[in-house]
Every structure is written in structure tokens, then in C-alpha cells.
Design a protein around this motif. Sequence first.
Motif, short mmCIF file in Angstrom:
data_model
loop_
_atom_site.label_atom_id
_atom_site.label_comp_id
_atom_site.label_asym_id
_atom_site.label_seq_id
_atom_site.Cartn_x
_atom_site.Cartn_y
_atom_site.Cartn_z
N THR A 46 -38.87 59.28 31.94
CA THR A 46 -38.52 60.25 32.99
C THR A 46 -38.55 59.58 34.35
O THR A 46 -37.62 59.72 35.16
N THR A 49 -35.57 57.18 34.66
CA THR A 49 -34.25 57.77 34.84
C THR A 49 -34.08 58.27 36.27
O THR A 49 -33.00 58.15 36.88
N THR A 50 -35.17 58.83 36.83
CA THR A 50 -35.08 59.27 38.22
C THR A 50 -34.85 58.07 39.13
O THR A 50 -34.01 58.10 40.04
N SER A 53 -31.37 56.51 38.96
CA SER A 53 -30.28 57.29 39.54
C SER A 53 -30.06 56.94 41.01
O SER A 53 -29.01 57.25 41.57
N TYR A 54 -31.02 56.29 41.63
CA TYR A 54 -30.83 55.88 43.03
C TYR A 54 -30.17 54.51 43.15
O TYR A 54 -29.86 54.07 44.24
N VAL A 55 -30.00 53.82 42.03
CA VAL A 55 -29.35 52.52 42.04
C VAL A 55 -27.87 52.72 41.77
O VAL A 55 -27.50 53.48 40.86
N ASP A 56 -27.02 52.05 42.55
CA ASP A 56 -25.59 52.24 42.36
C ASP A 56 -25.09 51.42 41.19
O ASP A 56 -25.02 50.19 41.26
N LEU A 57 -24.76 52.07 40.08
CA LEU A 57 -24.22 51.36 38.93
C LEU A 57 -22.77 51.77 38.69
O LEU A 57 -22.22 51.54 37.61
N GLY A 58 -22.17 52.41 39.69
CA GLY A 58 -20.81 52.88 39.49
C GLY A 58 -20.78 53.97 38.44
O GLY A 58 -21.67 54.81 38.37
N ASN A 61 -23.87 55.00 35.97
CA ASN A 61 -25.02 55.85 36.25
C ASN A 61 -25.14 56.98 35.23
O ASN A 61 -26.19 57.23 34.66
N ALA A 62 -23.99 57.62 35.00
CA ALA A 62 -24.00 58.74 34.05
C ALA A 62 -24.33 58.24 32.64
O ALA A 62 -25.09 58.87 31.91
N ALA A 65 -28.02 57.49 32.43
CA ALA A 65 -28.81 58.72 32.44
C ALA A 65 -28.75 59.41 31.08
O ALA A 65 -29.77 59.84 30.53
N LEU A 66 -27.52 59.46 30.51
CA LEU A 66 -27.39 60.11 29.22
C LEU A 66 -28.05 59.30 28.11
O LEU A 66 -28.66 59.87 27.19
N ALA A 69 -31.63 60.02 28.25
CA ALA A 69 -31.88 61.37 27.72
C ALA A 69 -31.82 61.35 26.19
O ALA A 69 -32.63 61.99 25.52
N CYS A 70 -30.84 60.57 25.65
CA CYS A 70 -30.72 60.52 24.19
C CYS A 70 -31.94 59.85 23.56
O CYS A 70 -32.43 60.30 22.52
#
Lengths: 120, 246, 553
Positions: A46, A49-50, A53-58, A61-62, A65-66, A69-70
Motif C-alpha cells: 500500500t 503504490t502510493t 504514483s508520485y513518480v512519473d512513469l508515463g 503508472n496505471a 498501480a494495477l 493491486a493484483c
Amino acid sequence: MAPSHSSDAPHHQHLHIEPSEPTHHEEHIVSPKVYMVIGACLLVLTASTTAISYVDLGSFNAVVALAIACIKMSLVVLFFMHIKYSSRLTMLTVAAGFFTFLVLITMTMTDYISRAWGRW
Amino acid sequence: MDSHTLAAQTAETPHLELGHPPFLRHHFENVAQQREAATFGMWLFLLTEIMFFGGLFCAYLIFRNWYYPAFVAGSHSLHIWAGTLNTTLLIISSFTMAMAVHAAETRNRKPLLRWMILTIILGCGFLCVKAYEWHDEWVEHHVPGLNFSPVGFEHGTKAYPDDKLAPDMAEKTQVYFSLYFAMTGMHALHMIIGISLLIFLLIRARGGAYTAGHIAPIENFGLYWHFVDIVWIFLFPLLYLISRHQ
Amino acid sequence: MSTIVSLPDQSTARLPKVSYLNKEYGLKSWLLTGDHKRIAMLYLISITFFFFIGGAMAALIRMELLTPPSDLLAADTYNKVFTAHGLIMVFFFLVPSVPATIGNFLIPIMVGAKDLAFPKINLLSWYLYIAAGTLMICVLTFGGVDTGWTFTTPLSTHYLNTNVVSAGLAVFIAGFSSIFTGLNFIVTIHRMRAPGMTWFRLPLFVWSHYAASILMVLGTPVLAITLVLVVLERTIGIGVFDPTKGGDPLLFQHLFWFYSHPAVYIMILPGMGVISEVISTFSRKRVFGYTAVAFSSVAIAVFGFFVWAHHMFIMGISNYSALVFSLLTMLVAVPSAIKIFNWSATLYKGSITFETPMLYAFGFLGLFTIGGLTGVFLGTLGMDIHLTETYFIVAHFHFVMVGGMLMAFLAGVHFWWPKMTGRMYPESVSKLAAVITFVGFVLTFFPQFVLGYLGMPRRYAAYPPEFQVLNVFSSAGATVLGVGYLLPMLYLTWSLKYGKIAGPNPWQATGLEWQIQSPPLTENFEETPIVTHEAYDYEWLESRKGSEVPTVG
């Protein structure tokens, strides 16, 4: 320690209830240590992932994050929900759920993605 | 032996009243069969829950592709600390619930009650944070249909001054918030149902109902609770963590 | 290989002293029962009630359509009437019809169990059904609803002032009733089978219910969430389906038909199970290609989830997507055809007798084939543009639902009536009723194919005068059909008291349910049966009769 309830039943009757589909699986009691390790992993994931999300991965990122979550979901399903120790039938049930969910999404997306292509 | 006879041979294994605990219902052969049926039934119910939330996730996916900037802006207007805190609370509550199941399995009444109470407290904590967030969104005029105003999204926020949306895209944040309220609302509803059930189970557990071998209700409630946790595990990145780096 | 088994002499048959019907008395023993057979009877009574309400609505529709102008009903009343007809018939008759009544009664017996896995949930499912039904009746009494049974947005969310929210709630609750039935069946079939009852010894009735239950469990929740979104959109105004707020009304249709197309298979699959049993019994042959029929049920269930957008070809989905869905729609025809071919092959060289259930089953074979084939027409993109939203559609799904499912339901009710009540129905009247139903049905719905092809749109109270002749035919047929449905209700009720006593196995059928007394004991079996024979093994039955092993207490 493990109170095996099935041993109360006479002659293990359930063995010949389901000859085609052996339902007898070891009643597995997961130790609290496993729960603690899994809980800690979930908290770490957790936090990461937070943070990520502040790092720019183009567009990744999504994806990341997914993916996290998986992983978290798998941990919960496998250990907290005991799927790792369950019968194949239960695993199949879970798989059926995700399969149908994917059918819903992909078949709907065939429409939404190709709408922009216009008419032939 | 006449293999064509039907229903004659089982008589040799009489129903021993010894192995017949009071919670064994008459139509099951034995406790193992009853417990497996209950677990399988619970998983099938969770299957329906997957599809229930699946419809919402499907809608989310479509609209996120259509209105990405609006989704980014909407996501940025949420409190990330609240989302992270809630995720943490739910994960810990899942852990305490797993421990409650363990306590039932090992027939320890006191720890069972303790872990259940902890789970209830954590669940209520989650709902409190959620209620705070909803109140905040109400104040900010972010509730579609009731008091929505897209104006804020045309100017950018303090934290994200670059979030300046064109008026028509700002209008589309409504879709984001529609989904946000539908998804978190349905999730919260499941939490409320879960906490109510847990209180009911707690009352019965005080009398020792689940620490004498009959653990199916606790076990299956645990499955439900973990499922609600999993839904949130996906809601958190999908709703709170869209392009936070911008 | 066919074996002729002569039907038993019923003059010596006696009603058993103790059965599920007389074990306990009083209203309370019925309303709080956990017995699947009693719940099945509760369901049977309640769905018959709803069937006749839905039928009354159909009568109003056909009367209005007797003349071209909208004279008997005003246009908006007409909208409410056809909506009521659709909602009641789909959610309160067709979906629970065979599974909740005959299935509820028979699934545990057929697998050799004492009850369904969760008797209390079974009872809960009936109460939910009744709650939903009561709510629906209230909705119809206090102003009605006129969205059509599809709740299509934005019509339902923005433009109507009728009881959309409460009707949606009623369907939502009915959905849970259906979920619980399906869940119970799946668990029972997996976990409660008697020793020796392997998957491939199960009667095909059980297989088809298994497939239908999968659809209930996986499909219904999507309808539930869709209705929740419609209600939220109508009450507080969220914007998921509202184009003025950026939503997409087509998404509603995707989600709605994701359930409602598989729902068609929820309705028809259990009926197919009935037909398998009836055809095998009255041609004295094992169902040809048992495995193929069994797996075709599962295949229909799986394919059923891939075809829903054929309801939306003209609604604005992309052409490419329509192409894919059209192709997949053709695929569903394959398992359905497998069933039809295998039933026909079962009849081939069988010792066919023409008892009432068999007459209904023949009706099913013909009418369902026509309904299914016209479904393939509609799945073709070009034809669909011409025919969709015309009476061709109406005729198509009535051929499948009424000609198929209702025929199967009546076949099943007649077939298992002796088992459920212990008494026979009067054979000659019921044969007459079966023939009347068939004639009435064809007269009602065949003209609608022509009407639709000529371009008469559905859902209008008025139509151009040149369509009147065919409409008069259709309405006349509906009258005949009405007689065909009233008759069974009358003589079946009559037979409860005056019917001949049936005995345990009046048809000499092979299923486990026929090896126990009729009506069965509350516990179904005195001892857990051990299954040593395949389904539909008539030679086993004959040899068993020779050695005379009574299993009835």
C-alpha cells in the motif's frame, strides 16, 4: 491442535459420497505468523503504490498501480481466504468469476474501441 | 450381491448419534459435507459480488478512456491521505478478521471476541474517514445531481495548479464523481452490512456458538469481509492514484 | 436398442400414508417449511398466479390490437400494459418457472439427496420472490410503469413520470431470489450427490439446470448494479448513462443485455432439461448422444455471455463490433441444434407413445426450432436492420419463450404431476388442451412473423388498416391459447381430489424420483440410494422390476 471435525463422522462416509470428485481436503489451519507476514506485505505494498504514483512513469503508472493491486488481491485471496489450501472446485469458482468479468470488459470494449474507426 | 438394487446397502453404517453434533443439519451426511457446502455456497455468492462490482469497473474503464483529463482532475481533488489511511485500516481489519477465524478454528473464545471487536472498530474507522471525505466533497460541490459545479476544475487547485480543464472537459468530471460515489457508496454499503453481520455474530459468539467446532459462519463471514477489502484494494488506485505526479 | 415396458396397472395403487404433503398440517407448516418440495409447491402456486396476471395483460394487448386505431386503450395506457406484460412474464414467470418449481422439487431427488444444500436460503428465495411480486403488483396498481421491460435509458431516467424506481427495485429483489435458487442448485449438484451418482449418470434435467444456474449466478448481479445506477440517475441525478453529463446511454444497454441475453438461456435451458426427460421416457430410449446434450447445455451457458450486443445492432454500436457479435450469435445456434438433432435421433426407432407430456414436447420441438431459426435470421446484420423492433422480433421470442419454454413447463408439470401430487391428471382432456394450446399458439404468433416482415413496428397501440386481417387472426389465436392455458389449471386442480391414484412410477421412467413413493416422503429417500446404473437405462428398470425390489415405505 487441529480439531479435525471429519474424524467425528463415522467411517469417513463423505469419501464415498463423491467418488468422482474427492472433496476431502486436509483441514488446514494457517498459522498466525503467515497472517502477520501477509498483513505486513499488504501494508508495504500500500505504501509503495502510493509512493510510486508520485513518480512519473508515463502510461506505466496505471499498469504498476494495477499490478500492485493484483498482487495484493492475490495475497488476500490465497492466504486470508485460504484459496491456497482449498479444493480445485473453489479455485475454479474464483477463476470463473474473473473470466466472466473479463468477458464483460473485453466484449464491451470491442464496441468502444472500434466506434472511433468509423464506417467501412 | 444384487447390484441392481437401489438404496439398500447403506444400512450397515448406522447414523451414529455420537458423531452427530447439534449444528449438523439433517440433510447432510456429515459435518465435512455441510462445511464444504457452506464454503462453496459462500464462494458462489462472492462470484455474484464480483459481477456486481464488475459492472461498475467496466463503466469506469470506458469513461476513464474517454475523459482521461477529467478523471485526473477529479482524482487530484481527493485526499490521498484519507485513501491511504482507509486502505491501511481495511488491510489491518482483514488481518484481524483472519485472526478471528484462526481463533474460531482453534476454539479460543476470548481471542475470537477480541479479534472480532477489533475488526468492528477498524470497519467503523473506515466508514468515519469515508464519511469525512464525502462531507468534504459535498462542501466542494462535487456531488453530481445534487450540488455539482464544475467551475473549480476550470481554474486548477492549490496542490495541482496546472489542472486547468477546458469548460467541456471540466463538465465531464461529473462522470468521474458519479462513478466515485456509485463505487464507494456500494462499497460502503457492503461495509455497513458487514459490520452489522459482525455485531450479530459477536453476540452469538459470546455464548460460545462458534468455538465448539461450528466455525462455518465465522469462516464464511471472513470470506465476505476479505472480499470487501479486495474491492477497496482496487478502488484505491483507480480512484485516488491517477497521475498524481503531474 | 429399445425396450418396451408396459405401463403398470394403476388400479391397485394406493396413496402412501405419510408423504411430504401430509406430514404436517396448517398454514404455518407451509410458510416456514424448509422442505424443497413444499417450497416448490409454494412457487408453483405463486408463479401460476403471476402467469395469469401477465396473461390478462396479454389479453388486453390483443384486444386493443383488434382494430387499427388506439380505441380500447389510450396510447400511454397501452405502453403500461405491455410493460406490465413483459416485466411479469419475464421476471415473475419465465425466469423462475421451471427451475423454482419443477427444478426445486426434483433436483435433490434426482441427485439422491434429502434436500437442497441450503433449505433456509431456498425459503428466503421464495419470500424474496413474493416481496418482489407484491411490490410489482403495487407498482402496476398505483400508476404503472411504461418503459418497456428493458428500462431503456434515457427514457427511463429522464422522460417518464411513472414508477420506474419501484419497478426497478422489484426486479432487483426478484433477481436476488433467482440468484439464491441458482446458488442452491450449483452447491447441491456439486456437493450432495448420492454415492455412485457421477456427473455422467445425472439426468440431463440436472445438467441443464446446472448450466442455467451458472447463468443466474454470474449474470443477475450485473442487472442488479445496472438497475442501481438507473435508480441513482433517476433519483439524485448521477451521470453514468446521461449523455448531457458525459455518460453513455449505450453503456446501459451493454450492461442490461449482458444479463438479459443470458437470461433468455436461463429461461429456456431448464425447459430443455424437461424435454430430454420426457422424450426419453416416452420413446423408451436413452437420450441419443447423452454427453453431447449434456455439454451443449454448458456450451449454451458459456456462449450466452458472448452475444448480447445483437440486441443493439441498430442502437449505434460500432460496425466492427456488430460484425463480431453477429458471428458469435451464429455460434449459439450450434449447441441448440445439437439438442434438437439428438432429441430427434432419440425418437428414431423408439417405442413412442403419445401421452400428454409427449404432445407438449413435440410442440416444443417444432416451435422452438422455428423460434431458434428466426433467431439466426435476426442475428444476421442485414436482416436485423429490416426486422428489429418489428413484430418479427415479438413473434421470434414468443416462439422461443411461449412455444418453447411454456410448452416445456406444461410438459414438465404434466409429466411430474403424479409424482408431485400422487394423482394422475385426466388424460383425454389434457391431450385436448395440448392440441388446443398448439393450434392457438401458431394462430397467435405465426401471423406476427408476417406482420413484422411487412413492417409493423412493435410497441404501438395503433397500426395502419392494411395490417388488420393478420392482427385479427392473431387476436383470435390468443383467445384459443387462453382456453388452452385455462384448461390445465382447471383439470389439474380437479385432479388433486378426483384424479386416479398414480403409484410410484406410472410412466415406467428411470430417474431416481420415480423409484420412490408418490408423493415422496419429506426426506425423499428412506436410505441414501446407491446408484449403479446410467441415466435412462430402461433395461436396468426392467430387470429391477423382474426382481421386484420395493423401495417405497
